[in-house]
Scaffold this motif. Structure first.
Motif, PDB file in Angstrom:
ATOM      1  N   PRO A  19      26.033 -24.476  32.913  1.00  0.00           N
ATOM      2  CA  PRO A  19      25.486 -24.197  31.584  1.00  0.00           C
ATOM      3  C   PRO A  19      25.069 -22.734  31.464  1.00  0.00           C
ATOM      4  O   PRO A  19      24.641 -22.113  32.440  1.00  0.00           O
ATOM      5  N   VAL A  20      25.201 -22.200  30.288  1.00  0.00           N
ATOM      6  CA  VAL A  20      24.817 -20.807  30.032  1.00  0.00           C
ATOM      7  C   VAL A  20      23.502 -20.825  29.273  1.00  0.00           C
ATOM      8  O   VAL A  20      23.386 -21.436  28.216  1.00  0.00           O
ATOM      9  N   TYR A  21      22.502 -20.189  29.851  1.00  0.00           N
ATOM     10  CA  TYR A  21      21.194 -20.123  29.218  1.00  0.00           C
ATOM     11  C   TYR A  21      21.042 -18.750  28.563  1.00  0.00           C
ATOM     12  O   TYR A  21      21.145 -17.718  29.222  1.00  0.00           O
ATOM     13  N   LEU A  22      20.795 -18.756  27.283  1.00  0.00           N
ATOM     14  CA  LEU A  22      20.642 -17.503  26.555  1.00  0.00           C
ATOM     15  C   LEU A  22      19.221 -16.985  26.718  1.00  0.00           C
ATOM     16  O   LEU A  22      18.263 -17.755  26.753  1.00  0.00           O
ATOM     17  N   PRO A  23      19.056 -15.672  26.815  1.00  0.00           N
ATOM     18  CA  PRO A  23      17.702 -15.133  26.921  1.00  0.00           C
ATOM     19  C   PRO A  23      16.941 -15.372  25.619  1.00  0.00           C
ATOM     20  O   PRO A  23      17.514 -15.380  24.538  1.00  0.00           O
TER      21      PRO A  23
END
Length: 60
Positions: A19-23
C-alpha cells in the motif's frame, strides 16, 4: 470447473503490491500529558523493582 481453476491461477499470478501511504499535512502531535504520565509510570515501576530486589537481598 475450468473457469474456477482459471480464476485461481489468475489470482496467484498477480503480484501483491504494497500500500502507498500519502504524506499528510496535519500529522498528530504528541500529547505532553501522555509523555509525563508515562514518565511517572516508569519511575514508579523502577522504584517498585528496586524495592522488591532489596527485599530479596534482605537489606530492608
Amino acid at each position: 470447473m475450468a473457469a474456477a481453476k482459471n480464476k485461481q491461477t489468475t489470482k496467484s499470478d498477480q503480484v501483491p503490491r504494497a500500500p502507498v501511504y500519502l504524506p499528510t499535512s496535519n500529522p498528530p502531535k504528541p500529547h505532553i500529558a501522555f509523555l509525563i504520565g508515562m514518565a511517572v509510570v516508569t519511575v514508579i515501576w523502577f522504584g517498585l523493582l528496586v524495592y522488591l530486589a532489596l527485599q530479596q537481598v534482605g537489606t530492608i
